[in-house]
Design an enzyme around this catalytic site. Structure first.
Site, PDB file in Angstrom:
ATOM      1  N   GLN A 127       0.828  -1.218   0.000  1.00 37.28           N
ATOM      2  CA  GLN A 127       0.000   0.000   0.000  1.00 37.28           C
ATOM      3  C   GLN A 127       0.862   1.267   0.000  1.00 37.28           C
ATOM      4  OE1 GLN A 127      -3.271  -1.172   0.179  1.00 37.28           O
ATOM      5  NE2 GLN A 127      -3.531  -2.344   2.075  1.00 37.28           N
ATOM      6  N   ASP A 146     -17.913  -0.439 -11.295  1.00 34.97           N
ATOM      7  CA  ASP A 146     -16.803  -0.941 -12.096  1.00 34.97           C
ATOM      8  C   ASP A 146     -15.878   0.217 -12.472  1.00 34.97           C
ATOM      9  OD1 ASP A 146     -15.117  -2.200 -13.843  1.00 34.97           O
ATOM     10  OD2 ASP A 146     -16.637  -2.552 -15.390  1.00 34.97           O
ATOM     11  N   GLY A 147     -14.587   0.032 -12.185  1.00 37.27           N
ATOM     12  CA  GLY A 147     -13.600   1.068 -12.465  1.00 37.27           C
ATOM     13  C   GLY A 147     -13.526   1.437 -13.940  1.00 37.27           C
ATOM     14  N   TYR A 168       2.477 -12.276  -1.308  1.00 33.68           N
ATOM     15  CA  TYR A 168       2.010 -12.291  -2.696  1.00 33.68           C
ATOM     16  C   TYR A 168       2.792 -13.368  -3.454  1.00 33.68           C
ATOM     17  CZ  TYR A 168      -0.820  -7.982  -2.341  1.00 33.68           C
ATOM     18  OH  TYR A 168      -1.767  -7.051  -2.027  1.00 33.68           O
ATOM     19  N   GLU A 175     -14.519   1.237  -6.229  1.00 32.67           N
ATOM     20  CA  GLU A 175     -14.329  -0.188  -5.923  1.00 32.67           C
ATOM     21  C   GLU A 175     -15.573  -0.929  -6.393  1.00 32.67           C
ATOM     22  OE1 GLU A 175     -12.209  -2.626  -4.297  1.00 32.67           O
ATOM     23  OE2 GLU A 175     -13.934  -3.899  -4.785  1.00 32.67           O
ATOM     24  N   ASP A 199      -5.304  -0.065  -7.853  1.00 31.32           N
ATOM     25  CA  ASP A 199      -5.003  -1.120  -6.885  1.00 31.32           C
ATOM     26  C   ASP A 199      -5.946  -2.277  -7.191  1.00 31.32           C
ATOM     27  OD1 ASP A 199      -4.478  -2.724  -4.731  1.00 31.32           O
ATOM     28  OD2 ASP A 199      -5.435  -1.433  -3.255  1.00 31.32           O
ATOM     29  N   SER A 200      -5.572  -3.045  -8.203  1.00 30.62           N
ATOM     30  CA  SER A 200      -6.527  -4.027  -8.704  1.00 30.62           C
ATOM     31  C   SER A 200      -6.086  -5.449  -8.407  1.00 30.62           C
ATOM     32  CB  SER A 200      -6.725  -3.827 -10.207  1.00 30.62           C
ATOM     33  OG  SER A 200      -6.010  -4.779 -10.937  1.00 30.62           O
ATOM     34  N   SER A 201      -7.054  -6.354  -8.358  1.00 30.37           N
ATOM     35  CA  SER A 201      -6.747  -7.767  -8.206  1.00 30.37           C
ATOM     36  C   SER A 201      -6.204  -8.311  -9.528  1.00 30.37           C
ATOM     37  CB  SER A 201      -7.968  -8.526  -7.699  1.00 30.37           C
ATOM     38  OG  SER A 201      -9.171  -7.922  -8.124  1.00 30.37           O
ATOM     39  N   ASP A 217     -10.356  -2.057   0.385  1.00 32.01           N
ATOM     40  CA  ASP A 217      -9.966  -2.223   1.792  1.00 32.01           C
ATOM     41  C   ASP A 217      -9.633  -0.890   2.461  1.00 32.01           C
ATOM     42  OD1 ASP A 217      -6.847  -1.933   1.318  1.00 32.01           O
ATOM     43  OD2 ASP A 217      -7.605  -3.305  -0.193  1.00 32.01           O
TER      44      ASP A 217
END
Ligand code: AAT
EC number: 2.5.1.16
Length: 292
Positions: free
Chosen positions: A65, A140-141, A228, A109, A159-161, A89
């Site tokens: 972050q 949706d971004g 990660y 988000e 900051d995406s999955s 988050d």
């Protein structure tokens, strides 16, 4: 699968699976977009998992972050308007709010359950929502960015999955085009850009797209995040045409006492030296990234 352990299994890192010992499962739910789980681990604190993939742990979230936020925001003078895509988050919001020049922090988000679960189980992360400069949009971004008037933001943080699931489009060319449009001249973007050990093919595509779209600078940086996949994660940092941005030499330092006001916990990971060092690449990655 080892009983009592969580193993992170995905086709995005075939043949390997990092595992954490589970003390207790604290939450399990299914949102419209993904499976959401929170568990207490023995050695990394609480862990947030989406569709079987670790998004953050209390112990090492600072490394991700702080870097995804301060690499872009410390590279330009006086950022004022910042957009966060993903990051439900609240951890990136917490980091953006350390910058006193910032006047507006928009976040989009996709999954409200992530926001609610973070507020319930990760108060030191979700604290980012307490800043009055924050405006939360659930959606949706990709769609959000299409509607942003041209030249609105000084910085966009994605900051995406991973690109399997709702974040897939956040790795595609049209998305990067709308990010570029949403930025002012000389504005900056920082996106989650996967691991040099696992995803050079994805990184290669992102770099190629960004070199076409962003006429300022295009750089790859990376950091260590033990939970990660492969223990590292990278970021794509780009600027639009306009006042030039030299990402490797931060102009807006934050690692001073006054920038970390008493109410916030001090920075744990980021400093100016690690900012510059993050752009040094191993030779195998340098060859691919710089050739694009
Ligand atoms: N800060 C924690 C790290 C993350 S969170 C990624 C967030 O992106 C999730 O909350 C997810 O719901 C959100 N998201 C996914 N797709 C979209 C979308 N299309 N629009 C808006 N938000 C989205 C990243 C962890 C990286 C893991 C590396 N293996």
């Amino acid at each position: 699968v080892i009983p009592g352990w969580f193993s992170e299994i995905s086709p995005m890192w075939p043949g390997e699976a990092h595992s954490l010992k589970v003390e207790k499962i604290l939450f399990q739910g299914k949102s419209d977009y993904q499976n959401v789980m929170v568990f207490q681990s023995s050695t990394y604190g609480k862990v947030l998992v989406l569709d079987g993939v670790i998004q953050l742990t209390e112990r090492d979230e600072c490394a991700y972050q702080e870097m995804i936020t301060h690499l872009p925001l410390c590279s330009i003078p006086n950022p004022k308007k910042v957009l966060v895509i993903g990051g439900g988050d609240g951890g990136v919001l917490r980091e953006v709010s350390r910058h006193s020049s910032v006047e507006q922090i928009d976040i989009c988000e996709i999954d409200k359950m992530v926001v609610d679960v973070s507020k319930q189980f990760f108060p030191d992360v979700a604290v980012g929502y307490e800043d009055p400069r924050v405006n939360l949009h659930i959606g949706d971004g990709v769609a959000f960015l299409k509607a942003v008037p041209e030249g609105t933001y000084d910085a966009v943080i994605v900051d995406s999955s991973d690109p399997i699931g709702p974040a897939q489009e956040l790795f595609e060319k049209p998305f990067f085009e709308s990010v570029a449009k949403a930025l002012r001249p000389g504005g900056v973007v920082c996106t989650q850009a996967e691991s040099i050990w696992l995803h050079m093919h994805i990184i290669e595509d992102i770099v190629a797209n960004c070199r076409q779209i962003f006429k300022g600078s295009v750089n790859y940086a990376w950091t260590t995040v033990p939970t990660y996949p492969s223990g590292v994660i990278g970021f794509m940092l780009c600027s639009t045409e306009g006042p030039s941005v030299d990402f490797k030499h931060p102009v807006n330092p934050i690692d001073t006492d006054e920038n970390c006001s008493k109410s916030k916990r001090p920075l744990r990971f980021y400093n100016s030296e690690i900012h510059s060092a993050a752009f040094c690449l191993p030779s195998f990655a340098k060859k691919v990234i710089e050739a694009k």
